[in-house]
Design a protein around this motif. Structure first.
Motif, PDB file in Angstrom:
ATOM      1  N   VAL A   1       0.111  -7.692   4.098  1.00 52.75           N
ATOM      2  CA  VAL A   1      -0.153  -6.303   3.728  1.00 52.75           C
ATOM      3  C   VAL A   1       0.998  -5.440   4.239  1.00 52.75           C
ATOM      4  O   VAL A   1       1.258  -5.391   5.439  1.00 52.75           O
ATOM      5  CB  VAL A   1      -1.493  -5.808   4.301  1.00 52.75           C
ATOM      6  CG1 VAL A   1      -1.721  -4.337   3.962  1.00 52.75           C
ATOM      7  CG2 VAL A   1      -2.650  -6.657   3.757  1.00 52.75           C
TER       8      VAL A   1
ATOM      9  N   THR B   1      -2.234   6.778   4.422  1.00 56.06           N
ATOM     10  CA  THR B   1      -1.827   5.378   4.486  1.00 56.06           C
ATOM     11  C   THR B   1      -0.953   5.148   5.714  1.00 56.06           C
ATOM     12  O   THR B   1      -1.030   4.099   6.353  1.00 56.06           O
ATOM     13  CB  THR B   1      -1.081   4.977   3.193  1.00 56.06           C
ATOM     14  OG1 THR B   1      -1.985   5.100   2.084  1.00 56.06           O
ATOM     15  CG2 THR B   1      -0.565   3.557   3.253  1.00 56.06           C
TER      16      THR B   1
ATOM     17  N   ARG C   1      -5.784   1.872  11.717  1.00 58.04           N
ATOM     18  CA  ARG C   1      -5.354   2.200  10.350  1.00 58.04           C
ATOM     19  C   ARG C   1      -5.998   1.258   9.342  1.00 58.04           C
ATOM     20  O   ARG C   1      -6.117   0.059   9.580  1.00 58.04           O
ATOM     21  CB  ARG C   1      -3.829   2.126  10.227  1.00 58.04           C
ATOM     22  CG  ARG C   1      -3.095   3.114  11.121  1.00 58.04           C
ATOM     23  CD  ARG C   1      -1.658   3.309  10.670  1.00 58.04           C
ATOM     24  NE  ARG C   1      -0.829   2.129  10.725  1.00 58.04           N
ATOM     25  CZ  ARG C   1      -0.112   1.755  11.791  1.00 58.04           C
ATOM     26  NH1 ARG C   1      -0.188   2.454  12.923  1.00 58.04           N
ATOM     27  NH2 ARG C   1       0.658   0.683  11.732  1.00 58.04           N
ATOM     28  N   TRP C   2      -6.365   1.809   8.189  1.00 57.55           N
ATOM     29  CA  TRP C   2      -7.056   0.976   7.197  1.00 57.55           C
ATOM     30  C   TRP C   2      -6.186  -0.177   6.722  1.00 57.55           C
ATOM     31  O   TRP C   2      -6.695  -1.268   6.422  1.00 57.55           O
ATOM     32  CB  TRP C   2      -7.574   1.816   6.034  1.00 57.55           C
ATOM     33  CG  TRP C   2      -6.575   2.407   5.088  1.00 57.55           C
ATOM     34  CD1 TRP C   2      -6.062   3.667   5.118  1.00 57.55           C
ATOM     35  CD2 TRP C   2      -6.008   1.770   3.925  1.00 57.55           C
ATOM     36  NE1 TRP C   2      -5.198   3.862   4.063  1.00 57.55           N
ATOM     37  CE2 TRP C   2      -5.154   2.721   3.309  1.00 57.55           C
ATOM     38  CE3 TRP C   2      -6.147   0.513   3.347  1.00 57.55           C
ATOM     39  CZ2 TRP C   2      -4.426   2.432   2.155  1.00 57.55           C
ATOM     40  CZ3 TRP C   2      -5.422   0.212   2.190  1.00 57.55           C
ATOM     41  CH2 TRP C   2      -4.583   1.167   1.611  1.00 57.55           C
ATOM     42  N   THR C   3      -4.890   0.037   6.685  1.00 52.52           N
ATOM     43  CA  THR C   3      -3.997  -1.045   6.281  1.00 52.52           C
ATOM     44  C   THR C   3      -3.984  -2.169   7.308  1.00 52.52           C
ATOM     45  O   THR C   3      -3.961  -3.352   6.953  1.00 52.52           O
ATOM     46  CB  THR C   3      -2.578  -0.499   6.082  1.00 52.52           C
ATOM     47  OG1 THR C   3      -2.245   0.340   7.214  1.00 52.52           O
ATOM     48  CG2 THR C   3      -2.472   0.323   4.821  1.00 52.52           C
TER      49      THR C   3
ATOM     50  N   CYS D   1       0.863  -1.181   0.000  1.00 55.34           N
ATOM     51  CA  CYS D   1       0.000   0.000   0.000  1.00 55.34           C
ATOM     52  C   CYS D   1       0.900   1.232   0.000  1.00 55.34           C
ATOM     53  O   CYS D   1       1.534   1.538   1.023  1.00 55.34           O
ATOM     54  CB  CYS D   1      -0.916  -0.007   1.212  1.00 55.34           C
ATOM     55  SG  CYS D   1      -2.017  -1.447   1.275  1.00 55.34           S
TER      56      CYS D   1
ATOM     57  N   HIS E   1     -11.020   5.383   8.193  1.00 57.10           N
ATOM     58  CA  HIS E   1     -10.139   4.231   8.040  1.00 57.10           C
ATOM     59  C   HIS E   1     -10.947   2.939   7.932  1.00 57.10           C
ATOM     60  O   HIS E   1     -10.610   2.053   7.131  1.00 57.10           O
ATOM     61  CB  HIS E   1      -9.159   4.158   9.210  1.00 57.10           C
ATOM     62  CG  HIS E   1      -7.971   5.062   9.047  1.00 57.10           C
ATOM     63  ND1 HIS E   1      -6.839   4.691   8.369  1.00 57.10           N
ATOM     64  CD2 HIS E   1      -7.766   6.336   9.458  1.00 57.10           C
ATOM     65  CE1 HIS E   1      -5.971   5.693   8.372  1.00 57.10           C
ATOM     66  NE2 HIS E   1      -6.506   6.701   9.031  1.00 57.10           N
TER      67      HIS E   1
ATOM     68  N   HIS F   1      -5.348  -5.999   6.694  1.00 61.36           N
ATOM     69  CA  HIS F   1      -4.549  -7.191   6.984  1.00 61.36           C
ATOM     70  C   HIS F   1      -5.305  -8.149   7.891  1.00 61.36           C
ATOM     71  O   HIS F   1      -5.330  -9.371   7.657  1.00 61.36           O
ATOM     72  CB  HIS F   1      -3.228  -6.791   7.635  1.00 61.36           C
ATOM     73  CG  HIS F   1      -2.366  -7.959   8.002  1.00 61.36           C
ATOM     74  ND1 HIS F   1      -2.293  -8.457   9.282  1.00 61.36           N
ATOM     75  CD2 HIS F   1      -1.556  -8.753   7.241  1.00 61.36           C
ATOM     76  CE1 HIS F   1      -1.473  -9.491   9.311  1.00 61.36           C
ATOM     77  NE2 HIS F   1      -1.014  -9.688   8.093  1.00 61.36           N
TER      78      HIS F   1
ATOM     79  N   GLU G   1       2.655  -1.762   4.658  1.00 62.05           N
ATOM     80  CA  GLU G   1       2.394  -0.323   4.680  1.00 62.05           C
ATOM     81  C   GLU G   1       3.593   0.438   4.158  1.00 62.05           C
ATOM     82  O   GLU G   1       4.703   0.272   4.656  1.00 62.05           O
ATOM     83  CB  GLU G   1       2.117   0.147   6.114  1.00 62.05           C
ATOM     84  CG  GLU G   1       0.876  -0.456   6.744  1.00 62.05           C
ATOM     85  CD  GLU G   1       0.766  -0.036   8.197  1.00 62.05           C
ATOM     86  OE1 GLU G   1      -0.341   0.321   8.606  1.00 62.05           O
ATOM     87  OE2 GLU G   1       1.782  -0.065   8.919  1.00 62.05           O
TER      88      GLU G   1
ATOM     89  N   ALA H   1     -10.844   0.571   4.593  1.00 57.77           N
ATOM     90  CA  ALA H   1     -10.485  -0.844   4.681  1.00 57.77           C
ATOM     91  C   ALA H   1     -11.532  -1.719   4.007  1.00 57.77           C
ATOM     92  O   ALA H   1     -11.200  -2.658   3.264  1.00 57.77           O
ATOM     93  CB  ALA H   1     -10.318  -1.254   6.141  1.00 57.77           C
TER      94      ALA H   1
END
Length: 217
Positions: A48, A17, A33-35, A11, A201, A39, A50, A205
């Motif tokens: 995933v 991000t 966090r969206w990351t 990402c 976020h 995950h 970041e 996601a």
């Protein structure tokens, strides 16, 4: 017993991000966090990674801060994490800064240049092209000008960010690069109007997860 090969996603983005929290001026934790959410929800079959950097642009060198142009870092970044199945690129917010003197179309051109570079990187399995997903970030709210970020950003940032998705969609149409416009699903906070809040976020996601499944499965 042979371990299953994980699908790997990088990402590549900016502070949205990285996970900047405008309320505390700190970083949201993994669970927000969206990351991190992505995950957790994709599960152990995925990895995933970041690669978010506050202030990152697509192609512009910032005269005030070093190392922020994504174009210079993209190739070594992708190759260091190879083999990759998918590269997610979400940039453009910082490119609207007045000091770069870019139109919204110019910003889209820079992001598309990054996307093609990622696609042609050879960072995919067996040296093939990884899939690439470009996300148009949520537009900057016009109210940003009345916050402390207004002066560093300069004028017309919200207008340019509002126009960005239409140019990205047009430039990526007919290519083998995937594209989504996040504005219908995700919005910026009501603090500086250019960063995601907790709900933002969460929504990001969910949006990215849907398209990861669509692209890779």
């Amino acid at each position: 017993m042979v371990n299953a090969i994980k699908r790997t996603i990088v990402c590549f983005g900016d502070s949205n991000t990285w996970g900047y929290d405008a309320k505390t001026d700190q970083r949201f934790n993994d669970e927000i966090r969206w990351t991190g959410l992505l995950h957790a929800e994709l599960g152990d079959a995925y990895r995933v990674i970041e690669e978010g950097l506050p202030g990152r642009t697509s192609v512009s060198d910032d005269p005030l801060f070093e190392g922020l142009a994504g174009i210079a870092y993209l190739y070594p970044c992708l190759m260091s994490h190879a083999p990759l199945d998918l590269v997610v690129i979400m940039l453009g917010t910082n490119d609207t800064k007045e000091r770069f003197a870019l139109t919204s179309y110019n910003i889209a051109q820079g992001i598309v240049r990054l996307a093609h570079k990622a696609r042609g990187s050879g960072a995919g399995p067996a040296g093939k092209a990884p899939e690439v997903l470009v996300i148009a970030p949520p537009p900057i709210g016009a109210e940003y000008l009345n916050t402390p970020i207004g002066k560093p950003m300069g004028s017309n940032c919200s207008e340019k960010s509002m126009e960005l998705s239409q140019h990205l969609a047009a430039l990526l149409s007919g290519t083998d690069i995937h594209f989504i416009d996040s504005r219908e699903y995700v919005s910026m906070n009501e603090i500086d109007y250019m960063h995601l809040d907790i709900q933002g976020h969460r929504n990001m996601a969910d949006l990215v997860k849907y398209h990861v499944k669509r692209i890779l499965e």
